[in-house]
Enzyme design. Sequence first.
Site, PDB file in Angstrom:
ATOM      1  N   GLU A 147      -1.087  -5.696   8.597  1.00 35.90           N
ATOM      2  CA  GLU A 147      -0.300  -5.012   9.632  1.00 35.90           C
ATOM      3  C   GLU A 147      -0.917  -5.328  10.993  1.00 35.90           C
ATOM      4  O   GLU A 147      -2.137  -5.251  11.147  1.00 35.90           O
ATOM      5  CB  GLU A 147      -0.317  -3.490   9.408  1.00 35.90           C
ATOM      6  CG  GLU A 147       0.451  -3.054   8.180  1.00 35.90           C
ATOM      7  CD  GLU A 147       0.556  -1.537   8.042  1.00 35.90           C
ATOM      8  OE1 GLU A 147       0.134  -0.811   8.971  1.00 35.90           O
ATOM      9  OE2 GLU A 147       1.054  -1.085   6.994  1.00 35.90           O
ATOM     10  N   GLU A 159       9.509  -3.833  10.118  1.00 38.34           N
ATOM     11  CA  GLU A 159       9.865  -2.537   9.521  1.00 38.34           C
ATOM     12  C   GLU A 159      10.406  -1.590  10.585  1.00 38.34           C
ATOM     13  O   GLU A 159       9.783  -1.382  11.634  1.00 38.34           O
ATOM     14  CB  GLU A 159       8.630  -1.921   8.820  1.00 38.34           C
ATOM     15  CG  GLU A 159       8.950  -0.569   8.187  1.00 38.34           C
ATOM     16  CD  GLU A 159       7.959  -0.113   7.135  1.00 38.34           C
ATOM     17  OE1 GLU A 159       7.062  -0.891   6.738  1.00 38.34           O
ATOM     18  OE2 GLU A 159       8.069   1.051   6.697  1.00 38.34           O
ATOM     19  N   LYS A 162      -1.014  -9.545   3.053  1.00 39.38           N
ATOM     20  CA  LYS A 162      -0.244  -9.102   4.236  1.00 39.38           C
ATOM     21  C   LYS A 162      -1.139  -8.202   5.094  1.00 39.38           C
ATOM     22  O   LYS A 162      -1.812  -7.312   4.563  1.00 39.38           O
ATOM     23  CB  LYS A 162       1.014  -8.335   3.799  1.00 39.38           C
ATOM     24  CG  LYS A 162       1.758  -7.659   4.968  1.00 39.38           C
ATOM     25  CD  LYS A 162       3.166  -7.251   4.614  1.00 39.38           C
ATOM     26  CE  LYS A 162       3.297  -5.927   3.908  1.00 39.38           C
ATOM     27  NZ  LYS A 162       2.829  -4.744   4.645  1.00 39.38           N
ATOM     28  N   ASP A 170       0.843  -1.207   0.000  1.00 42.07           N
ATOM     29  CA  ASP A 170       0.000   0.000   0.000  1.00 42.07           C
ATOM     30  C   ASP A 170       0.878   1.257   0.000  1.00 42.07           C
ATOM     31  O   ASP A 170       0.368   2.379  -0.067  1.00 42.07           O
ATOM     32  CB  ASP A 170      -1.019  -0.003   1.150  1.00 42.07           C
ATOM     33  CG  ASP A 170      -0.374  -0.042   2.527  1.00 42.07           C
ATOM     34  OD1 ASP A 170       0.860  -0.122   2.618  1.00 42.07           O
ATOM     35  OD2 ASP A 170      -1.134   0.023   3.522  1.00 42.07           O
ATOM     36  N   SER A 171       2.208   1.059   0.019  1.00 36.57           N
ATOM     37  CA  SER A 171       3.136   2.177  -0.209  1.00 36.57           C
ATOM     38  C   SER A 171       2.849   2.820  -1.562  1.00 36.57           C
ATOM     39  O   SER A 171       3.289   3.942  -1.822  1.00 36.57           O
ATOM     40  CB  SER A 171       4.587   1.681  -0.173  1.00 36.57           C
ATOM     41  OG  SER A 171       4.759   0.552  -1.002  1.00 36.57           O
ATOM     42  N   ASP A 220      -0.925  -6.253  -0.078  1.00 34.32           N
ATOM     43  CA  ASP A 220      -1.208  -5.594   1.201  1.00 34.32           C
ATOM     44  C   ASP A 220      -2.713  -5.399   1.383  1.00 34.32           C
ATOM     45  O   ASP A 220      -3.411  -4.992   0.463  1.00 34.32           O
ATOM     46  CB  ASP A 220      -0.583  -4.185   1.175  1.00 34.32           C
ATOM     47  CG  ASP A 220       0.506  -4.026   2.208  1.00 34.32           C
ATOM     48  OD1 ASP A 220       0.582  -4.838   3.144  1.00 34.32           O
ATOM     49  OD2 ASP A 220       1.286  -3.071   2.059  1.00 34.32           O
TER      50      ASP A 220
HETATM   51  O1  KIV Z   1       3.585  -1.074   1.610  1.00 37.30           O
HETATM   52  C1  KIV Z   1       4.746  -1.497   1.540  1.00 37.30           C
HETATM   53  O2  KIV Z   1       5.463  -1.260   0.564  1.00 37.30           O
HETATM   54  C2  KIV Z   1       5.248  -2.301   2.642  1.00 37.30           C
HETATM   55  C3  KIV Z   1       6.706  -2.609   2.662  1.00 37.30           C
HETATM   56  C4  KIV Z   1       7.471  -1.394   2.970  1.00 37.30           C
HETATM   57  C5  KIV Z   1       7.035  -3.715   3.564  1.00 37.30           C
HETATM   58  O3  KIV Z   1       4.519  -2.663   3.501  1.00 37.30           O
END
Ligand code: KIV
Length: 274
Positions: free
Chosen positions: A125, A192, A123, A54-55, A93
């Site tokens: 969090e 992280e 994934k 989600d970056s 994510d």
């Molecule tokens: O969203 C993302 O890119 C991430 C990575 C930095 C692990 O969660």
Amino acid sequence: MKNASTTSGPKKVTTKVIAAMKKDGKRIACLTAYDFLTARLLDQAGIDLILVGDSLGMVFQGQETTLPVTLDEMIYHAKTVVRGVDRSMVIVDMPFMSFQASHEEGFRNAGRIMKETGAGGVKFEGGERIADLVHMTVRAGIPVIGQLGLTPQSIHQFGGFTPRGETAAEAKQMLKDAKILEEAGAFSIVLEKVPASLAAKVTKSLTIPTIGIGAGMHCDGQILVVTDMLGLYEDFHPRFVRRYAHLAESIRRSVKEYVKDIQEVKFPTQKESY
Ligand code: KIV
């Protein structure tokens, strides 16, 4: 054949392959990707795991945080990434508020990602708080990666992008969270911005692999945001990012040359015309 893989590794990376890598002491190489073309290049270059992170809210959409990213946007990007990949495992994510309201909603949204994108897992969090969600998701056949440390979806609660796990209480909780995620069935955990010594302890305490980003050299694998390591995203440069290229500069130079050629009527030539 979609891709001409340049590695002699296993045909397709699965949770089994990732587990075996930890057992055999082989480091896991991971990067993020948000589009078909980049994903194809990473896959061809031998990346084991691609995260549709989600970056993308920050480095693709230009937002201040990852919070505005929607589930539909994640699904759109994940579909394009999956199309570019032959060998790497693709993980998606779960964006902010796709699983925080209730486990039931998170479970259904994880299922949507799997059904609509063709990705290999999701994934989440969080630690102890999402243990039941991880358990029910894994039980439904969906591979899950957990994430501890600096979890950017909680950025307003943390008050900034500072490292996590620096106090004894936070470190203790992180070790506990990691064990709980492992017991709930997660096949890996991203750490992280965590002190290297704590990441080493977490890694040693688990049978599943850890993947570090700003978490030192003792994690079982490493991940970076692809636009950071290629020097495309220049807004900030944290200590843990090693730049392997400076594509922003190359692009600016190439485009300037193109503009100049047009202005000086040097492009196109007769050879480039019909
Ligand atoms: O969203 C993302 O890119 C991430 C990575 C930095 C692990 O969660």
